[in-house]
Structures are given as C-alpha cells and as structure tokens.
Design a protein around this motif. Structure first.
Motif, PDB file in Angstrom:
ATOM      1  N   ALA A  77       1.544   7.769  43.109  1.00  0.00           N
ATOM      2  CA  ALA A  77       1.734   6.993  42.162  1.00  0.00           C
ATOM      3  C   ALA A  77       0.806   5.846  41.982  1.00  0.00           C
ATOM      4  N   THR A  78       0.373   5.363  43.243  1.00  0.00           N
ATOM      5  CA  THR A  78      -0.783   4.006  43.087  1.00  0.00           C
ATOM      6  C   THR A  78      -2.066   4.787  42.672  1.00  0.00           C
ATOM      7  N   ALA A  79      -2.378   6.167  43.056  1.00  0.00           N
ATOM      8  CA  ALA A  79      -3.708   6.470  42.463  1.00  0.00           C
ATOM      9  C   ALA A  79      -3.834   6.683  41.032  1.00  0.00           C
ATOM     10  N   GLU A  80      -2.435   7.163  40.422  1.00  0.00           N
ATOM     11  CA  GLU A  80      -2.209   7.310  38.984  1.00  0.00           C
ATOM     12  C   GLU A  80      -2.722   5.994  38.309  1.00  0.00           C
ATOM     13  N   VAL A  81      -1.939   4.982  38.810  1.00  0.00           N
ATOM     14  CA  VAL A  81      -2.211   3.602  37.935  1.00  0.00           C
ATOM     15  C   VAL A  81      -3.525   3.268  38.160  1.00  0.00           C
ATOM     16  N   LEU A  82      -4.019   3.524  39.380  1.00  0.00           N
ATOM     17  CA  LEU A  82      -5.654   3.090  39.393  1.00  0.00           C
ATOM     18  C   LEU A  82      -6.509   3.710  38.203  1.00  0.00           C
ATOM     19  N   ALA A  83      -6.296   5.095  38.273  1.00  0.00           N
ATOM     20  CA  ALA A  83      -7.241   5.926  37.178  1.00  0.00           C
ATOM     21  C   ALA A  83      -6.767   5.517  35.873  1.00  0.00           C
ATOM     22  N   ALA A 146      -6.275  -6.101  36.608  1.00  0.00           N
ATOM     23  CA  ALA A 146      -5.774  -7.847  36.143  1.00  0.00           C
ATOM     24  C   ALA A 146      -4.175  -7.396  36.142  1.00  0.00           C
ATOM     25  N   ASP A 147      -3.269  -8.128  36.801  1.00  0.00           N
ATOM     26  CA  ASP A 147      -1.915  -8.039  36.744  1.00  0.00           C
ATOM     27  C   ASP A 147      -1.285  -7.453  35.452  1.00  0.00           C
ATOM     28  N   GLY A 148      -1.734  -8.076  34.229  1.00  0.00           N
ATOM     29  CA  GLY A 148      -1.198  -7.656  32.903  1.00  0.00           C
ATOM     30  C   GLY A 148      -1.527  -6.517  32.580  1.00  0.00           C
ATOM     31  N   GLU A 149      -2.764  -5.975  32.850  1.00  0.00           N
ATOM     32  CA  GLU A 149      -3.396  -4.462  32.455  1.00  0.00           C
ATOM     33  C   GLU A 149      -2.536  -3.550  33.581  1.00  0.00           C
ATOM     34  N   VAL A 150      -2.432  -3.807  34.599  1.00  0.00           N
ATOM     35  CA  VAL A 150      -1.646  -2.969  35.611  1.00  0.00           C
ATOM     36  C   VAL A 150      -0.232  -2.524  34.902  1.00  0.00           C
ATOM     37  N   GLU A 151       0.305  -3.693  34.580  1.00  0.00           N
ATOM     38  CA  GLU A 151       1.689  -3.836  34.397  1.00  0.00           C
ATOM     39  C   GLU A 151       2.010  -2.946  33.060  1.00  0.00           C
ATOM     40  N   ARG A 152       1.057  -3.010  32.126  1.00  0.00           N
ATOM     41  CA  ARG A 152       0.949  -2.368  30.746  1.00  0.00           C
ATOM     42  C   ARG A 152       0.749  -0.911  31.020  1.00  0.00           C
ATOM     43  N   ALA A 198       7.091   1.115  41.078  1.00  0.00           N
ATOM     44  CA  ALA A 198       7.038   0.243  42.251  1.00  0.00           C
ATOM     45  C   ALA A 198       5.777  -0.255  42.619  1.00  0.00           C
ATOM     46  N   VAL A 199       4.618   0.258  41.863  1.00  0.00           N
ATOM     47  CA  VAL A 199       3.228   0.041  42.331  1.00  0.00           C
ATOM     48  C   VAL A 199       3.067  -1.383  41.881  1.00  0.00           C
ATOM     49  N   THR A 200       2.273  -2.018  42.554  1.00  0.00           N
ATOM     50  CA  THR A 200       2.182  -3.522  42.165  1.00  0.00           C
ATOM     51  C   THR A 200       0.351  -3.620  42.027  1.00  0.00           C
ATOM     52  N   ALA A 206      -6.044  -2.663  46.556  1.00  0.00           N
ATOM     53  CA  ALA A 206      -6.014  -2.253  48.004  1.00  0.00           C
ATOM     54  C   ALA A 206      -6.626  -0.718  48.066  1.00  0.00           C
ATOM     55  N   LEU A 207      -6.157  -0.129  47.440  1.00  0.00           N
ATOM     56  CA  LEU A 207      -6.700   1.271  47.312  1.00  0.00           C
ATOM     57  C   LEU A 207      -7.924   1.537  46.701  1.00  0.00           C
TER      58      LEU A 207
END
Length: 459
Positions: A77-83, A146-152, A198-200, A206-207
């Motif tokens: 999940a974290t890797a997908e959000v990172l990409a 950035a927080d907003g970009e990750v959440e979007r 749940a990914v922040t 950190a990843l």
C-alpha cells in the motif's frame, strides 16, 4: 479502376489463378542483428547504466528499474502511494513546474510499482536529455510528498483499487498468485483498499529514504545519443543520489510444482478464467531457445495448436495464449483462456490434451520453421523502435544480461533443431508439470470439473 458494372472479386478469387491458388513468395533470409553502439557500466553510486545509440528519430527513451521489495504487511500500500505521488513535487519544483519543464523538451515521465520493483519511464527530445536527467535526479533525491498531494492521490488510488478488484482478470491473477506462491511478497500485486487508506505522508517519505536507492538498480537509455558521454552526464545529474545500502531485492520464488487445478468460486459469473502455470528455465539456460519455439507452437501466437483447437475449431474462447513470466532469475510458462461456463470443463480438457500432444506428437518441421520465423521476426519488430528496444533491454538488464544477448539470440533461435524442440516440449509441457486455477461459478462448474479430475474446489 473497375467500371460500375464490373463485379468485385472476393479475396479467395483474387488469391487464385486458372491453374490453382497463387503461390506465396518465399520468405527472405532473416536479417542479422544490427550492431548497436553502446556503453554498459556501473556508476560510482552502484547504478548500472546501459546506454544505446539508436538514432532513427531525434528522441531518447529512459527506463529506470529500482528493486523495491518489502516484507511489511503495509509495504504494498505504501509503495503504491509512493509511486502515485513521486512526481507531485520536490524541494525545487512543484507538480506544475515538473510538467512544464518536461513539456518544453517534448517529454514525459511516469512511475509505477509492483512487488518486485519501482520503475520510471520517460521520453524526450534528444537535445532535452540534460533537462530530463536533471528533473529525474531532482525527483529521486528531493521528492517532498506534500501532505495534500499524498492525501489526494491516496483517495484516487482507493477508488481505482475498488474498481480493479471487481475485474475478472484481476481476480484470476490474484487467485493464481496465491495458489502458486502462498504468502510470498510477490503475490501482493494489488494492495487492500483499507491498507491504502491508512498510509500517511510520513510513511511514504520514510519508504523513499529507505528504499529508493541506486545500488543494484538499472537505468537504460536508448536514442539519438552518444553512449560514451552518458555516464559523465549521469554522474553530474544523479551525483546526489547515493547510499551505501543496496535496493531491496524480492526474495527468490519457491519452485513451482505441478498439481491439481484449484476451482475458485465466483458466484454469478457468466464466464470462467482458466489460468495454468509450470516452472521452466530462464533466458540464460541453453535450452531456452528450443523452449521458446515449443511455447510458440503450443499457444504463443495466433496460429498455435491451442488457438487452432479451442478457438478456431471448437469456439470455446475468443482468445487463448501461453507465454513466459520472468521474476528475478526464475521463469514460468503461463496458459490462459476465458470461456463461457458451459464449455469451461471441455476447454480445460482440450488445453491439457494439447499439452500432452505437444510432447507426444511434437511439432513438425513445418511448424518448427514457422515458429522460428515468427520468433526472429517478432524480436526484430519489437526492437525496431526506441521504446521497444529500451523495454527489451530493461527486461534483460535486470537479470544481468545486455545488448550482446539480444544481438546473439536470433542466431541461437536459428540453430535450434526439431529434435531440440521436441525434447523441450516433452520435458516442460507435460500436463503433470502444470498447476493453476479456474475462477468461476462453482455451482455450475464443479460437477463437470470434478468429473474431469485433477481439480479441487476451494471452500
């Protein structure tokens, strides 16, 4: 030009003469592989670089492959959000500035991830390569998430996952992976939506710091470039991307053993997905060229035995196919077909029959020559464009191979004998070597599949 009163001739009529069918012209001699000016080296940061000159158009194609495995349950999940958020801004550029700079050089840059790797694909005008490399280096070393970009992007990803998990092919792929490899990290191709939610941003940052690493990674550049100058350009552009640690490799897959096919219930489905798989050998094995031709004869192209049987002759499926899947140093051959429920058992029967027939009634000399020409011709076609060549080289480079293997492979295929194809067919396409899944409505499928044998039903 025909007159208004002249009847149009059919294709069959055009293809015939008064004395019979028009003869097909003989195939021309296979072209030898063109010499490719290239550099294959490793930078000071541990990044392997393969740069190839192909000046057919004034463009350049870039492929970056970073081993990106992880054992943690939330890693997929974290890797997908990172990409999804890697290209949304850095300390020097925001999302709009990244897009604007790439647009000025006719370029684009995209990222994706799977259980084995994080990958970035890019293209640009050749004279824009310095800008492309500067943007790439900035992203690799300065992505801010950035927080907003990750959440979007996280919310959009959750929606796409929800849609993906309703698709029959996704369901079948996940079922096959779990049947083949259990809880191995390779099976986690589509993360759970709840895990993604749940990914922040802190976890994503950190990843990146822990796993977006050059040592053990591979970068391929193909285009209107001077390969000899590329390493110095990369040292300048990526000099800040460094670590003593190596990128995280996916653990080796367990050896795949044959066994029963698993019936995976999907209530109410009107179609079934047949997915079979067997262990084979990688490209570096001397038997691979013969195995490649055996696979083509079985189901690897449209004129194969499997397609002729269950598509052309019996109409059980619109399409059936067999092909290789490479993961690390290992390889499997997969067979897939989608069928209507009422013919699923019959299609599985015929699929197994063709597996057995390939070994017991091996391809004729005519079949071997046909698949040989197809294998060589399709490789030439696939590498004729810069993007195609870059993709082929990346697939090879990640297993330690390079330009030399690609240039020599047509000769290896040309040297394969009919006896070697027969040996490969008998050894690797025996029905007992295969396992797999059938995904569909168990109430409809179970009686006939149980009668067929070699099928177990999942509770």
């Amino acid at each position: 030009m025909s007159s208004p009163t002249q009847a149009h001739r059919s294709a069959e009529e055009i293809g015939r003469t008064a004395t019979g069918p028009r003869p097909l012209p003989a195939l021309g001699a296979a072209r030898g592989a063109a010499e490719l000016s290239h550099v294959d080296t490793t930078l000071a940061n541990g990044l392997r670089v393969l740069a190839v000159r192909k000046a057919t158009v004034p463009l350049v194609e870039l492929r970056l492959w970073i081993p990106f495995a992880g054992e943690d349950r939330l890693h997929p999940a974290t890797a997908e959000v990172l990409a999804e958020t890697l290209l949304t801004g850095t300390a020097r550029r925001d999302r709009v500035e990244i897009d604007a700079e790439l647009a000025l050089i006719g370029g684009d840059l995209g990222a994706g991830v799977d259980p084995e790797r994080l990958y970035l694909n890019a293209s640009a005008l050749a004279d824009g390569l310095p800008t492309l490399l500067d943007v790439l280096g900035d992203v690799l070393t300065g992505a801010t998430y950035a927080d907003g970009e990750v959440e979007r992007e996280r919310d959009r990803l959750i929606e796409r996952i929800a849609v993906s998990r309703t698709q029959p092919r996704t369901i079948a792929r996940e079922a096959l992976q779990k049947h083949r490899y259990g809880d191995h990290p390779a099976t986690r191709e589509v993360p759970e939506a709840d895990d993604v939610a749940a990914v922040t941003p802190e976890q994503v940052r950190a990843l990146h710091a822990a796993s977006v690493l050059p040592r053990g990674s591979v970068l391929v550049l193909v285009g209107d470039i001077d390969p000899q100058a590329v390493p110095a350009e990369l040292e300048r552009a990526l000099g800040g991307w460094a670590s003593e640690r190596s990128a995280v490799q996916l653990p080796p897959l367990p050896e795949l053993a044959g066994g029963d096919v698993l019936l995976v219930p999907r209530a109410g489905a009107v179609q079934s997905q047949i997915r079979l798989s067997a262990q084979t050998v990688p490209r570096t094995d001397p038997r691979y060229p013969a195995l490649q031709l055996a696979n083509l004869a079985y189901g690897g192209y449209f004129s194969s035995r499997l397609v002729e049987n269950i598509r052309e002759d019996k109409g059980y499926t619109y399409g059936a196919h067999s092909g290789f899947e490479f993961t690390g140093d290992q390889a499997v051959v997969n067979v897939d077909a989608d069928t209507a429920n009422e013919v699923t058992a019959a299609a599985l029967l015929e699929t197994r029959y063709e597996l057995a027939r390939l070994g017991l009634v091996p391809p004729t000399d005519e079949e071997v020559e046909s698949v040989r020409q197809y294998a060589i011709g399709s490789l030439v076609t696939a590498t004729s464009s810069q993007a195609g060549l870059a993709a082929q080289l990346m697939a090879l480079a990640t297993t330690g191979l390079g330009v030399e293997w690609l240039q020599e492979h047509p000769k290896r295929v040309a040297a394969v004998t009919g006896a070697q194809v027969a040996e490969a067919a008998l050894e690797f396409f025996a029905p007992g070597r295969f396992t797999g899944v059938v995904v569909g409505d168990a109430d409809m499928l179970a009686p006939k599949l149980s009668a067929l044998g070699g099928v177990t039903v999942r509770d």
